[in-house]
Scaffold this active site. Structure first.
Site, PDB file in Angstrom:
ATOM      1  N   ASN A 355       0.900  -1.209  -0.134  1.00  0.00           N
ATOM      2  CA  ASN A 355      -0.079  -0.086  -0.102  1.00  0.00           C
ATOM      3  C   ASN A 355       0.959   1.119   0.102  1.00  0.00           C
ATOM      4  O   ASN A 355       0.302   1.984   0.328  1.00  0.00           O
ATOM      5  CB  ASN A 355      -0.839  -0.120   1.179  1.00  0.00           C
ATOM      6  CG  ASN A 355      -2.290  -0.807   0.870  1.00  0.00           C
ATOM      7  OD1 ASN A 355      -2.677  -1.172  -0.031  1.00  0.00           O
ATOM      8  ND2 ASN A 355      -2.702  -1.418   1.815  1.00  0.00           N
ATOM      9  N   HIS A 358      -0.367   4.760  -0.787  1.00  0.00           N
ATOM     10  CA  HIS A 358      -2.334   4.499  -0.850  1.00  0.00           C
ATOM     11  C   HIS A 358      -2.922   5.053   0.082  1.00  0.00           C
ATOM     12  O   HIS A 358      -4.109   5.580  -0.150  1.00  0.00           O
ATOM     13  CB  HIS A 358      -2.458   2.964  -0.795  1.00  0.00           C
ATOM     14  CG  HIS A 358      -2.292   2.273  -2.357  1.00  0.00           C
ATOM     15  ND1 HIS A 358      -1.209   2.299  -2.938  1.00  0.00           N
ATOM     16  CD2 HIS A 358      -3.454   1.916  -3.124  1.00  0.00           C
ATOM     17  CE1 HIS A 358      -1.209   1.607  -4.087  1.00  0.00           C
ATOM     18  NE2 HIS A 358      -2.738   1.220  -4.174  1.00  0.00           N
ATOM     19  N   HIS A 374      -7.879   5.616  -9.360  1.00  0.00           N
ATOM     20  CA  HIS A 374      -7.143   5.274  -8.529  1.00  0.00           C
ATOM     21  C   HIS A 374      -5.557   5.451  -8.961  1.00  0.00           C
ATOM     22  O   HIS A 374      -4.668   5.803  -8.114  1.00  0.00           O
ATOM     23  CB  HIS A 374      -7.568   3.683  -8.152  1.00  0.00           C
ATOM     24  CG  HIS A 374      -6.482   2.997  -7.223  1.00  0.00           C
ATOM     25  ND1 HIS A 374      -6.576   3.353  -5.665  1.00  0.00           N
ATOM     26  CD2 HIS A 374      -5.628   2.111  -7.366  1.00  0.00           C
ATOM     27  CE1 HIS A 374      -5.710   2.563  -5.353  1.00  0.00           C
ATOM     28  NE2 HIS A 374      -5.113   1.881  -6.440  1.00  0.00           N
TER      29      HIS A 374
HETATM   30 ZN   LIG Z   1      -3.703   0.343  -5.715  1.00  0.00          ZN
END
Ligand SMILES: [Zn+2]
Ligand SMILES: NC(=O)c1ccc[n+]([C@@H]2O[C@H](COP(=O)([O-])OP(=O)(O)OC[C@H]3O[C@@H](n4cnc5c(N)ncnc54)[C@H](O)[C@@H]3O)[C@@H](O)[C@H]2O)c1
Length: 454
Positions: A355, A358, A374
């Site tokens: 992540n 993220h 995203h």
């Molecule tokens: Zn991702």
């Protein structure tokens, strides 16, 4: 279970194949213990040459015991001596507890590597050749996969196959847009085809309910998810829940899917409260990767995939983004596999390093009302993570060129705090890769602010 997820990864093969070297490297990448059964025998019982002088049966008995101990231990990478798998007891134990991967080597290479080693079975070239032929027959029967290098072994141990054809009957769940662009008939001998809305729209309970009622497969049936991460997340979740779970395979058609979403067993849908809030770990039996599906992928979707590629390369400490497409996908998929194998259910937290960037990405996505893609959010999130890690952002700027987004700063900050549930633990990047650490609130806030345009 699937591949080496809940099992040892056992390397079998002839002497000189490189099992010990590869095993050590795999152990490091997967953060699993490494057991080399020959080394273990020598440590405990003395030089193998001397043991052999007491007769091969005595050596094999000791070997059987050492292998049994390794297989009874914590999930590991285990390199087995070339003859260890001749024992039927060992074969049965391996079958229950390990994914068995064959490390191939040709006989001349093997001879050139071991003929000076003083190994008892590598004294005579002709005898060596006969042994090679006999043993390869055994390896061939036992192996569930294999590979000559670390990458190939990881992919194999996680059921990732480079092919665009699923060789068995299955109920096919396909993204309707992708289905209109590619010939489904060539994909699988489908027993039924279920089209679902393109992209994220498919990840709803309404679609899941429709599929639960449409599907006619039994508990022994298979599902195929064909599309981007949205479709494979959905298909995997339906597979996890339909009749309390059926087997499934993923056929990703986006770059995000091939390097990330289709790998690692996280499946799920969105709820009114947020993204991916209902889900299950349910590993696909196999992931079929065919980069030719990317020929129809819109440029903005490719760019989104490149953000995950750059993330993976940063974590791996390699310039994966500079590789030719198929090599790049292989390397990213193998890296993700290694991290997943180290912590399949994200219990120890190591899997969380995937992540990187993220926390910021999710905050920006939420603040944009999910208008922001995203991958574009991840590109920005990587900038923030690198800045907080005190590292250069050049690669992200050069490869992804992210532009600050226009979202409400307060909304983004609140979304970040909600995501973190009050504890500002972030993934940062160090010389050894990603790590989790506490970061002071004001630094996080400043890093987030830098990603937002006025
Ligand atoms: Zn991702
Ligand atoms: N499970 C995981 O570990 C994991 C990891 C990362 C992302 N995800 C999830 O994946 C989803 C995003 O997946 P994605 O980025 O692959 O996008 P996607 O599945 O949402 O697809 C994006 C768009 O591309 C289209 N498309 C897909 N393949 C195409 C092709 N070959 N040609 C033309 N168009 C094509 C789709 O129809 C859709 O319009 C998110 O829901 C995210 O939560 C899951």
């Amino acid at each position: 279970m699937v591949g080496a997820v809940d099992k040892h990864l056992a390397l079998i093969g002839f002497m000189g194949a490189g099992k010990s070297t590869l095993g050590r490297e795999l152990a490091q990448l997967t953060d699993r213990p490494f057991v080399d059964t020959d080394d273990e025998i020598e440590k405990r019982f003395g030089p193998i040459g001397e043991l052999f002088e007491r007769g091969e049966p005595e050596f094999r008995r000791i070997e059987e015991q050492i292998v049994a101990e390794a297989l009874a231990g914590p999930t590991a990478i285990i390199a087995l001596g070339g003859g260890a798998v001749l024992s039927e007891v060992t074969q049965a134990r391996l079958d229950r507890t390990a994914f068995i991967a064959w490390v191939p080597v040709d006989v001349d290479t093997a001879w050139s590597r071991v003929s000076d080693s003083g190994r008892p079975l590598a004294q005579d070239r002709e005898r060596f050749g006969q042994l090679y032929d006999q043993r390869c027959e055994v390896y061939d029967v036992l192996a569930q996969g294999g590979g000559a290098d670390v990458e190939a072994l990881l992919l194999s141990a996680h059921g990732i196959v480079f092919s665009g054809r699923v060789p068995y009957d299955a109920a096919l769940i396909a993204d309707e847009r992708v289905a209109s662009l590619h010939e489904l008939r060539l994909l699988t001998p489908a027993v039924s085809t279920h089209l679902v809305p393109s992209g994220e729209e498919a990840k709803t309970l309404a679609v899941v309910e429709r599929l639960w009622s449409e599907l006619e497969i039994g508990r022994d049936g298979w599902l195929v998810g064909f599309g981007g991460g949205s479709t494979t997340d959905l298909a995997g979740f339906v597979a996890a829940t339909h009749l309390r779970g059926v087997r499934w395979v993923a056929v990703p058609t986006t770059l995000v899917g091939m390097v990330d979403a289709a790998i690692g067993g996280k499946t799920g849908i969105n709820t009114v409260e947020g993204k991916n809030l209902a889900g299950a770990f349910h590993f696909p039996q196999q992931v079929f990767v065919d980069p030719s599906f990317l020929s129809t992928l819109p440029p903005e979707e490719r760019r989104a995939g490149m953000a995950e590629v750059v993330k993976t390369g940063l974590l791996a400490g390699k310039e994966l983004w500079a590789l030719q497409e198929e090599e790049m996908i292989r390397a990213c998929a193998a890296f993700k596999t290694a991290v997943v194998l180290s912590d399949p259910y994200e219990r120890e937290g190591r899997r969380a390093i995937l992540n990187l960037g993220h926390t910021f990405a999710h905050a920006l996505e939420a603040a944009s009302g999910y208008e922001l893609r995203h991958g574009d959010a991840v590109a920005l999130g990587l900038l923030a993570a690198l800045r907080l890690s005190g590292r250069s952002t050049d690669v992200v700027e050069e490869v992804l060129a992210p532009a600050p987004v226009r979202v409400d700063r307060g909304r983004a900050w609140n979304a970040l705090l909600r995501d973190k549930k009050g504890r500002l633990k972030l993934i940062l990047l160090g010389d050894e890769g990603g790590y989790v650490t506490d970061v002071p609130e004001r630094d996080v806030k400043r890093a987030l602010d830098q990603l937002i345009a006025d």
